[in-house]
Motif scaffolding. Structure first.
Motif, PDB file in Angstrom:
ATOM      1  N   PHE A  63      -3.857 -37.038  81.712  1.00  0.00           N
ATOM      2  CA  PHE A  63      -3.493 -38.422  82.030  1.00  0.00           C
ATOM      3  C   PHE A  63      -4.369 -38.968  83.157  1.00  0.00           C
ATOM      4  CE2 PHE A  63      -1.043 -41.112  84.984  1.00  0.00           C
ATOM      5  CZ  PHE A  63      -0.987 -42.254  84.206  1.00  0.00           C
ATOM      6  N   PHE A  74      -7.823 -39.728  81.821  1.00  0.00           N
ATOM      7  CA  PHE A  74      -7.837 -40.949  81.009  1.00  0.00           C
ATOM      8  C   PHE A  74      -7.743 -42.205  81.883  1.00  0.00           C
ATOM      9  CE2 PHE A  74      -6.029 -38.346  77.302  1.00  0.00           C
ATOM     10  CZ  PHE A  74      -7.312 -38.166  76.774  1.00  0.00           C
ATOM     11  N   VAL A  75      -6.983 -42.110  82.987  1.00  0.00           N
ATOM     12  CA  VAL A  75      -6.884 -43.251  83.905  1.00  0.00           C
ATOM     13  C   VAL A  75      -8.246 -43.564  84.502  1.00  0.00           C
ATOM     14  CG1 VAL A  75      -5.970 -43.991  86.133  1.00  0.00           C
ATOM     15  CG2 VAL A  75      -4.443 -42.974  84.446  1.00  0.00           C
ATOM     16  N   PHE A  77      -8.682 -46.142  80.437  1.00  0.00           N
ATOM     17  CA  PHE A  77      -7.740 -46.435  79.361  1.00  0.00           C
ATOM     18  C   PHE A  77      -6.547 -47.229  79.910  1.00  0.00           C
ATOM     19  CE2 PHE A  77     -10.156 -43.074  77.455  1.00  0.00           C
ATOM     20  CZ  PHE A  77     -10.078 -43.294  76.085  1.00  0.00           C
ATOM     21  N   ILE A 119      -3.105 -47.989  81.113  1.00  0.00           N
ATOM     22  CA  ILE A 119      -2.210 -46.958  81.620  1.00  0.00           C
ATOM     23  C   ILE A 119      -0.891 -46.915  80.863  1.00  0.00           C
ATOM     24  CG2 ILE A 119      -0.872 -46.263  83.653  1.00  0.00           C
ATOM     25  CD1 ILE A 119      -3.230 -47.041  85.351  1.00  0.00           C
ATOM     26  N   THR A 135      -1.445 -45.392  77.494  1.00  0.00           N
ATOM     27  CA  THR A 135      -1.820 -43.986  77.651  1.00  0.00           C
ATOM     28  C   THR A 135      -0.584 -43.136  77.921  1.00  0.00           C
ATOM     29  OG1 THR A 135      -3.991 -44.608  78.539  1.00  0.00           O
ATOM     30  CG2 THR A 135      -3.244 -42.368  78.967  1.00  0.00           C
ATOM     31  N   LEU A 136       0.305 -43.630  78.794  1.00  0.00           N
ATOM     32  CA  LEU A 136       1.550 -42.916  79.079  1.00  0.00           C
ATOM     33  C   LEU A 136       2.388 -42.746  77.817  1.00  0.00           C
ATOM     34  CD1 LEU A 136       2.598 -44.595  82.441  1.00  0.00           C
ATOM     35  CD2 LEU A 136       2.152 -42.159  82.129  1.00  0.00           C
ATOM     36  N   ALA A 140       1.385 -42.910  74.641  1.00  0.00           N
ATOM     37  CA  ALA A 140       0.709 -42.063  73.655  1.00  0.00           C
ATOM     38  C   ALA A 140       0.805 -40.590  74.036  1.00  0.00           C
ATOM     39  CB  ALA A 140      -0.754 -42.489  73.529  1.00  0.00           C
ATOM     40  N   MET A 141       0.586 -40.282  75.305  1.00  0.00           N
ATOM     41  CA  MET A 141       0.643 -38.885  75.731  1.00  0.00           C
ATOM     42  C   MET A 141       2.077 -38.366  75.724  1.00  0.00           C
ATOM     43  SD  MET A 141      -2.222 -38.458  78.667  1.00  0.00           S
ATOM     44  CE  MET A 141      -2.063 -36.697  78.507  1.00  0.00           C
ATOM     45  N   GLY A 171       6.642 -46.270  79.259  1.00  0.00           N
ATOM     46  CA  GLY A 171       5.692 -45.168  79.176  1.00  0.00           C
ATOM     47  C   GLY A 171       5.973 -44.090  80.197  1.00  0.00           C
ATOM     48  N   GLU A 180       1.676 -48.967  89.244  1.00  0.00           N
ATOM     49  CA  GLU A 180       1.437 -47.685  88.578  1.00  0.00           C
ATOM     50  C   GLU A 180       1.809 -46.523  89.489  1.00  0.00           C
ATOM     51  OE1 GLU A 180      -2.600 -48.471  87.976  1.00  0.00           O
ATOM     52  OE2 GLU A 180      -2.254 -49.956  86.396  1.00  0.00           O
TER      53      GLU A 180
END
Length: 472
Positions: free
Chosen positions: A14, A17-18, A22, A24, A27-28, A30-31, A327, A377
């Protein structure tokens, strides 16, 4: 790999990716769903649908059963439940209303009147224009809570006036950048609402606890501005009569009544109704939004286009915050289920840190995270990692939250990712260099660190008002 090791890999990916840029929130999600598919994998449950498949089942029904089995995983139930939990959170209901109030006030032409009035009222003080700009920033930031809006608007209004009055560009830039960030600390702060939702701390107690630290920081800023103006008069010359004319006291009183009093009354009405239990934060925010619309009509600044812009910006920002929560809740649930939270807790407890050392370590990590990340975030994603450890170190979540709010002031002021500086640079005259703005915010950064040290040394600055108003 063990489940806790997979959880740490999840956290590491994560962060990578940040830094790769990507989005955020997505991404949260999806992961969380991706790793959650593994964490909650139950072959018996997922392929139960195939028990209904007969030998003569057609390809369409067969495909439907395969898809049904593929999605028959508890992670999707968790994701739906977390989304419903966030969207029905009563504390978060106040976020769009406070945002709407801020965007309406921003477009009500109040700030230019306020700055002009304070500039005239403070003209005999050292650094009078800087003092007026800082107080205007503090009041406007309190009413909006939107850092970018405050810095941008004050940069368009006050920076040209200070440069015309021969103020040092770095000094003037630092005042606007530092003053513009106060809205995430001084109530009614949206950041404190988000922290309350993440930590289950009473928002009313948070607001009362943030008042004295916020006033302490404003006082330190004013002491620095006035003190440096006395020691170095050349960076903040006294205004001439052409720049700030003499006006009768009766006219000045009318200017104060028409510019300062309405905005101050709106802020006090919203904040007072919350602190004295007359209204919930959501109810007070709705009153504030209605009051902002009323002020915009009184100042003849309300148009359909401005109303439309305010609604659009409110919806966009609210959606960002809500999907970040969705997320984060999904990610943290899977992370905890895999044992990552327990592993981190055991590691930190094994370091044998004192409560003070833990606080310093946590604040250092949050300070470093403030370089690449927004405050929202940090609050929604990373602060919950520290929250379970507070009980072990016997630290009050209320005290921790105020320290975090102070710390996050630095995320807007610390190079190389000082967002306040970039907001100001975007609308400043071309001759103002980014390095000059960075140099100007450094002394205010020191003021933030001093205020944090005062909180460590004198915790009653945080606890006095909550204990006085609501008991221990």
């Amino acid at each position: 790999m063990t489940d806790p090791q997979i959880a740490l890999m999840m956290l590491g990916l994560f962060i990578i990716f940040v830094f790769l840029g990507f989005p955020i929130a997505f991404t949260l999600m999806a992961m969380g769903i991706g790793f959650g598919y593994y964490a909650y994998f139950d072959a018996r449950r997922m392929w139960r649908s195939f028990d209904r498949m007969a030998e003569d089942t057609g390809w369409l029904d067969s495909t439907s059963l395969w898809i049904e089995g593929l999605f028959n995983n508890r992670i999707f139930d968790l994701f739906v439940n977390q989304t419903f939990t966030v969207m029905s959170n009563e504390v978060l209901t106040a976020v769009p209303l406070f945002l709407f109030m801020g965007y309406i006030v921003e477009r009500a032409n109040i700030v230019d009147r306020l700055f002009s009035t304070l500039n005239i009222a403070a003209k005999n003080m050292p650094g009078s224009m800087g003092v007026a700009a800082l107080i205007t920033c503090a009041l406007f930031a309190t009413a909006t809570g939107i850092v970018g809006a405050v810095v941008t608007l004050m940069g368009l209004l006050a920076l040209p006036a200070m440069l015309k009055a021969r103020y040092d560009p770095s000094f003037a830039s630092g005042i606007i950048c530092a003053g513009g960030t106060l809205g995430i600390l001084i109530p009614p702060s949206i950041m404190l609402i988000v922290y309350a939702a993440a930590s289950n701390v009473s928002i009313v107690r948070l607001y009362s606890a943030a008042l004295l630290p916020g006033l302490t920081l404003v006082t330190l800023y004013l002491v620095y501005v006035i003190g440096r103006s006395i020691l170095q008069p050349s960076i903040a010359p006294r205004p001439t009569k052409e720049e700030v004319p003499d006006i009768p006291k009766s006219q000045l009183a009318i200017m104060i009544l028409t510019s300062l009093v309405p905005l101050a009354f709106l802020i006090l009405a919203v904040l007072g109704s919350i602190l004295f239990g007359l209204a919930t934060p959501s109810e007070a925010a709705s009153i504030g939004a209605l009051g902002g619309i009323f002020l915009a009509f009184v100042y003849r600044a309300m148009t359909w286009q401005r109303m439309r812009e305010s609604v659009y910006l409110t919806v966009r920002t609210t959606a960002m915050v809500c999907w970040l929560f969705v997320g984060s809740y999904t990610f943290s649930a899977v992370f905890s289920y895999l044992g990552g939270e327990h592993l981190i807790s055991e590691f930190v407890q094994g370091l044998n840190l004192s409560p003070l050392m833990f606080l310093l370590l946590a604040q250092l990590i949050i300070f470093l995270l403030g370089w690449p990340l927004e405050w929202s975030e940090i609050i929604i994603i990373f602060v919950p990692i520290f929250l379970p450890l507070l009980a072990f170190f016997q630290i009050d979540p209320l005290f921790f939250g105020i320290l975090v709010a102070l710390n996050l002031q630095t995320s807007f002021l610390t190079p190389p990712m000082a967002m306040s500086a970039y907001y100001l640079k975007g609308i400043a005259p071309p001759e103002i260099k980014l390095t000059q703005i960075f140099r100007g915010v450094m002394p205010f950064l020191v003021c933030v660190f001093i205020s944090m040290a005062l909180m460590y040394l004198f915790p009653q600055i945080v606890f006095y008002l909550p204990e006085l108003m609501y008991g221990k």
